[in-house]
Design a protein around this motif. Structure first.
Motif: not given
Length: 461
Positions: A289-297
């Motif tokens: 999975e990926i977190t929203l913050s990591d996806a945003a970066v």
């Protein structure tokens, strides 16, 4: 004057079709074609005369106008209220009404056709068969798309359909060549109607979900051909030309869809595609999975991002927020494109319509064949609600029902983010091993909510 008006109406149909070839002019194309149909209807009411030189009676004109009013009101309300996710179902219902109308015309005009030559009888019988198949088949397609009707994917269905088709054609030939008067042949014409209706149902029942876009297009073609047959019955040029245009356009689209899926039309009709297909015996791997913050970066610092939409985008009504995301990324210097698969969604052009509704520039929509060569250079591929159209089983699993089907090469991108509610299978009912790819990160949740949160996260950076 009446014949001239029909010619003008036909030209407006052609002009409307031409404008439909581009999203920026499609709305005007619909209006021009509708204007052609309106012209044909008005001039028929005012100028049509029977063999005795008499026009349509005032009583009949009022009946016709009332019917048109009721139909227009229903059509207007349905068109205003229907959700974009239900558009394929609406198209199927429209196909059904067109086929049903042609079937009724053939039933009503059969006695008169029997008094004419063999060509009149043949056209009437063909109109009856095609119209009935389009009517019942479209209703079953509606039920399947709406989740109300399941599939019957059994080998014996092929033989049942073959028997029904041969029986229908044999009875049709008997009716055409029979020298008996109409009064003695009504049993046969009603039997032919029943057989055709049953065949329409059985013809669509074994066809799996992944082939439904092709079936909708094919049934649309049938409706056009049936309308053309009705035009031949009445010697009405507007109906003939309009029906031929719909039939030809629908058949061309059907063949193009089959090509996009690497399948023949016969294979679609007789093959049960989707639901319970075999898969290679291999380990699935781990879901990451990926977190929203990591996806945003990851997205903010990419150079190329490709969004791959599917039916899940339509279900979540996420097209507007998806456009907000791509606009936000472009303001940061990211090149964003949408990769469009020919059969993504539930009907031809479904994704194009959704994204056009959200005012996504047409230049950002890239067809599969044009985007695939550039996929290895894409920093992030965002898969929103798509499944079968990015499934690598089409390349490496000969036992899969989608093997050989062209897909969007999301697996070649440097990073893959997949937005899904859960680990459910696609419409073809098979596992998607793209989920377990080392480059894939899953962002679970409703697509609209996930993208909204992602937009907020990027804005706060």
């Amino acid at each position: 004057m009446l014949e001239l008006s029909y010619l003008i109406a036909a030209l407006l149909f052609v002009f409307g079709l031409k404008l439909l070839s581009h999203p920026e002019t499609a709305r005007r194309g619909n209006l021009w074609a509708a204007g052609g149909m309106g012209l044909a209807m008005i001039t028929t009411l005012l100028l049509h005369k029977n063999s005795a030189g008499e026009g349509i009676s005032i009583t009949n004109i009022w009946i016709i106008l009332c019917a048109i009013g009721v139909g227009a009101a229903i059509g207007w309300m349905v068109a205003r209220k229907v959700k974009m996710t239900a558009m394929p179902q609406l198209v199927s219902l429209y196909n059904a009404t067109g086929g049903g109308a042609s079937m009724l015309v053939a039933l009503l005009e059969y006695p008169a056709a029997m008094a004419g030559d063999i060509q009149s009888i043949l056209v009437t019988v063909l109109g009856l068969i095609i119209g009935a198949v389009a009517f019942s088949g479209s209703l079953i397609a509606f039920g399947k798309l709406d989740g109300r009707v399941g599939d019957i994917m059994k080998p014996f269905m092929t033989y049942i359909n073959l028997v029904l088709m041969v029986s229908t054609l044999a009875l049709a030939v008997f009716i055409v060549i029979s020298p008996n008067p109409p009064s003695e042949m009504m049993w046969a014409i009603y039997g032919l109607t029943a057989l055709s209706l049953i065949y329409g149902v059985m013809f669509v029942m074994p066809i799996g979900g992944a082939d439904m876009p092709v079936v909708i297009s094919l049934l649309n073609s049938f409706t056009g051909i049936a309308a053309a047959m009705a035009g031949f019955i009445y010697n009405n040029q507007a109906m003939i030309l309009g029906g031929i245009l719909v039939g030809a356009a629908g058949m061309i689209l059907t063949l193009l869809m089959c090509k996009a899926m690497n399948r023949s039309l016969i294979n679609v009709i007789i093959g049960a595609f989707g639901g319970g297909g075999a898969a290679l015996d291999r380990e699935q791997g781990n879901i990451k999975e990926i977190t929203l913050s990591d996806a945003a970066v990851l997205l903010s610092y990419s150079q190329k991002v490709v969004v791959i939409p599917g039916y899940g985008l339509a279900v979540a009504q996420a097209q507007h927020i998806a456009h907000e995301l791509d606009s936000l990324l472009e303001s940061k210097g990211v090149d964003v494109k949408y990769a469009i698969h020919p059969v993504a969604g539930r009907m031809p052009g479904h994704m194009n319509v959704l994204l056009a509704e959200a005012d996504v520039p047409y230049e950002q929509l890239v067809e599969m064949d044009n985007i695939n060569p550039d996929m290895p250079n894409v920093d992030v591929a965002i898969v929103i609600g798509a499944n079968d159209v990015v499934n690598p089983a089409a390349y490496d699993d000969p036992s899969s029902p989608i093997y050989g089907m062209p897909i969007i090469d999301a697996h070649l991108a440097k990073n893959i983010i997949i937005m899904k509610r859960g680990m459910g299978k696609g419409y073809a009912g098979i596992e998607n091993f793209l989920f377990f790819n080392d480059k894939t990160r899953m962002l679970f949740g409703d697509a609209k909510k996930s993208i909204t949160s992602l937009v907020s996260e990027i804005k706060s950076m």
